[in-house]
Design a protein around this motif. Structure first.
Motif, short mmCIF file in Angstrom:
data_model
loop_
_atom_site.label_atom_id
_atom_site.label_comp_id
_atom_site.label_asym_id
_atom_site.label_seq_id
_atom_site.Cartn_x
_atom_site.Cartn_y
_atom_site.Cartn_z
N GLY A 94 87.14 86.98 40.15
CA GLY A 94 86.10 86.34 39.34
C GLY A 94 84.84 87.19 39.25
O GLY A 94 84.61 88.08 40.07
N GLY A 95 84.03 86.94 38.23
CA GLY A 95 82.69 87.53 38.13
C GLY A 95 82.63 89.02 37.91
O GLY A 95 81.63 89.66 38.21
N VAL A 96 83.70 89.61 37.33
CA VAL A 96 83.71 91.07 37.14
C VAL A 96 83.29 91.47 35.72
O VAL A 96 83.20 92.65 35.41
N LYS A 128 84.69 89.71 32.72
CA LYS A 128 85.75 89.46 31.72
C LYS A 128 85.18 88.81 30.46
O LYS A 128 85.40 89.30 29.34
N SER A 129 84.44 87.71 30.63
CA SER A 129 83.92 87.01 29.44
C SER A 129 82.88 87.87 28.72
O SER A 129 82.83 87.89 27.49
N THR A 130 82.08 88.59 29.49
CA THR A 130 81.08 89.49 28.90
C THR A 130 81.76 90.52 28.01
O THR A 130 81.37 90.73 26.86
N ASN A 151 82.98 79.94 29.59
CA ASN A 151 81.83 80.83 29.39
C ASN A 151 81.83 81.52 28.03
O ASN A 151 80.78 81.61 27.39
N PRO A 162 89.86 83.70 36.00
CA PRO A 162 90.32 84.43 37.18
C PRO A 162 91.51 83.67 37.77
O PRO A 162 91.70 82.50 37.47
N ARG A 201 84.50 95.87 39.16
CA ARG A 201 83.28 96.45 39.73
C ARG A 201 83.70 97.55 40.68
O ARG A 201 84.71 97.40 41.38
N ASN A 208 82.60 98.12 35.33
CA ASN A 208 81.43 97.35 34.88
C ASN A 208 80.43 97.25 36.02
O ASN A 208 80.80 97.39 37.19
N TYR A 209 79.18 97.00 35.67
CA TYR A 209 78.16 96.83 36.69
C TYR A 209 77.96 98.12 37.48
O TYR A 209 77.74 98.11 38.68
N LEU A 263 80.36 100.45 31.84
CA LEU A 263 79.17 99.65 31.53
C LEU A 263 78.23 99.63 32.71
O LEU A 263 78.58 99.15 33.79
N GLN A 314 74.87 98.45 34.85
CA GLN A 314 74.16 97.18 35.00
C GLN A 314 72.96 97.23 34.05
O GLN A 314 72.13 98.12 34.18
N ILE A 319 72.90 93.43 28.72
CA ILE A 319 74.22 92.79 28.89
C ILE A 319 74.04 91.41 29.51
O ILE A 319 74.64 90.42 29.07
N ALA A 320 73.18 91.33 30.52
CA ALA A 320 72.94 90.02 31.16
C ALA A 320 72.34 89.04 30.14
O ALA A 320 72.77 87.89 30.05
N PHE A 357 74.45 87.13 27.43
CA PHE A 357 75.22 85.96 27.87
C PHE A 357 74.65 84.68 27.24
O PHE A 357 75.35 83.69 27.10
N1 LIG Z 1 77.01 95.25 33.02
C1 LIG Z 1 76.34 94.14 33.32
N2 LIG Z 1 75.00 94.15 33.51
C2 LIG Z 1 74.32 93.04 33.83
N3 LIG Z 1 74.89 91.83 33.98
C3 LIG Z 1 76.22 91.73 33.81
C4 LIG Z 1 77.01 92.87 33.47
N4 LIG Z 1 78.31 92.47 33.36
C5 LIG Z 1 78.32 91.14 33.61
N5 LIG Z 1 77.08 90.70 33.90
C6 LIG Z 1 76.71 89.32 34.30
O1 LIG Z 1 77.53 88.97 35.40
C7 LIG Z 1 77.89 87.59 35.34
C8 LIG Z 1 79.42 87.49 35.39
O2 LIG Z 1 79.97 88.03 34.22
P1 LIG Z 1 81.18 87.29 33.48
O3 LIG Z 1 80.97 85.83 33.41
O4 LIG Z 1 81.42 88.01 32.20
O5 LIG Z 1 82.37 87.59 34.50
P2 LIG Z 1 83.84 86.95 34.49
O6 LIG Z 1 84.74 87.96 35.09
O7 LIG Z 1 84.17 86.45 33.14
O8 LIG Z 1 83.65 85.73 35.50
P3 LIG Z 1 84.70 84.55 35.76
O9 LIG Z 1 85.78 85.12 36.63
O10 LIG Z 1 83.87 83.50 36.46
O11 LIG Z 1 85.24 84.10 34.43
C9 LIG Z 1 77.28 87.06 34.05
O12 LIG Z 1 76.09 86.40 34.38
C10 LIG Z 1 77.01 88.31 33.22
O13 LIG Z 1 75.89 88.16 32.37
#
Ligand SMILES: Nc1ncnc2c1ncn2[C@@H]1O[C@H](COP(=O)(O)OP(=O)(O)OP(=O)(O)O)[C@@H](O)[C@H]1O
Ligand SMILES: [Mg+2]
Length: 298
Positions: A12-14, A16-18, A45, A160, A181, A221-222, A247, A249, A253-254, A257
């Protein structure tokens, strides 16, 4: 025929949705493609980024979500997939100033419950767990494929973990993009999702498949401007195909969202990340073109 692009990672939180939404905007605006996003995550999301809270609430209250679609059509009710698609979503404008032609099948908080119900329905017909699971996944796969008629690219934003919807998306995808990440935990997660995508038992079997023939590509990413991050990306590149674009940080990008409603240019939306978005688009567009060519040639 649409090209199916899944964005997945068991972690999670890597991003994907972004990445899913960024690519939807970029392929539509920079690439001139007709893009559909299917939100396969009950966190919704991607839907919130593309429609805002109010738009998403309206869509789900009127029964136009991915959970409604699966539920309504699972038993062969002759409803039309088009009825579940919200058109011209997002807060990015095309070159002509009109909203970029991105469409969405909105997500639903009920997607997980519905997957359980569909499993139980199928379980009436067989008591072998694997058979039931394969039928549910297979049925979801064929339902996802029904959207291909009206679009050039269909982007599948996966939850995830390993839901039936995520497994169906991985099977459907012409290509899977795996955001990660650059840290050790992520490397393990990338290994596991790669084994699943390529249907291999271990990393030795995976290594036997040439990188150029893999059905997935990872994106870092990040990324911080730090040698440890670059080293980690290099290490992962030894085992997995990794896009050259990464990508960093970025505030842009943040901030992207958040849905702001009134459409603005893609560069205004992504701010300090506008160049990254264009670079990612160009590399992914080349990858899609090359994969299509291979398919036609096969
Ligand atoms: N390159 C980046 N720079 C800054 N913030 C980022 C970057 N990539 C993602 N984020 C932030 O990190 C958070 C998690 O991103 P995101 O929701 O896209 O992840 P995810 O893999 O879809 O999570 P999940 O597994 O919960 O669906 C969001 O708040 C997003 O804005
Ligand atoms: Mg997500």
């Amino acid at each position: 025929m649409a090209f199916f692009l899944a964005i997945a990672n068991r972690k999670g939180g890597v991003g994907k949705s972004t990445v899913a939404v960024m690519l939807a905007h970029a392929l539509s605006v920079h690439g001139g493609k007709r893009v559909l996003v299917i939100d396969l995550d009950s966190q919704c999301n991607a839907s919130l980024i593309l429609m805002g809270g109010q738009g998403w609430n309206e869509a789900r209250k009127s029964g136009r979500s991915i959970a409604d679609y699966f539920y309504d059509l699972f038993d062969g009710i002759p409803a039309n997939a088009r009825d579940y698609v919200a058109k011209n979503v997002g807060d990015v404008s095309a070159a002509n100033g009109k909203p970029a032609p991105v469409a969405l099948v909105p997500g639903s908080l009920l997607l997980e419950d519905i997957q359980g119900e569909l499993y139980l329905k199928q379980a009436n017909q067989s008591n072998i767990a694997d058979v039931v699971a394969n039928r549910v996944r297979g049925r979801m796969e064929s339902l996802i494929r029904r959207f291909e008629g009206d679009f050039d690219i269909v982007i599948l934003d996966c939850a995830p973990g390993l839901s039936f919807a995520a497994l169906a998306a991985l099977k459907t995808a012409d290509k899977v993009i795996v955001p990660f990440r650059p840290d050790y935990v992520s490397q393990l997660a990338v290994d596991r999702v790669a084994l699943l995508i390529e249907d291999t038992r271990n990393l030795d079997d995976l290594a036997a498949i040439p990188m150029s023939e893999r059905r997935y590509a990872c994106i870092a990413n990040y990324v911080r401007n730090d040698d440890r991050d670059y080293l980690m990306i290099e290490e992962i590149s030894l085992v997995h195909p990794v896009l050259e674009t990464f990508l960093p940080q970025r505030n842009g990008i943040a901030d992207a969202f958040d849905y702001v409603g009134a459409p603005r240019s893609i560069d205004a939306k992504y701010g300090d990340a506008a160049g990254d978005v264009k670079e990612l688009h160009d590399e992914v567009a080349r990858m899609i073109a090359a994969t299509r060519k291979e398919k036609v040639g096969a």
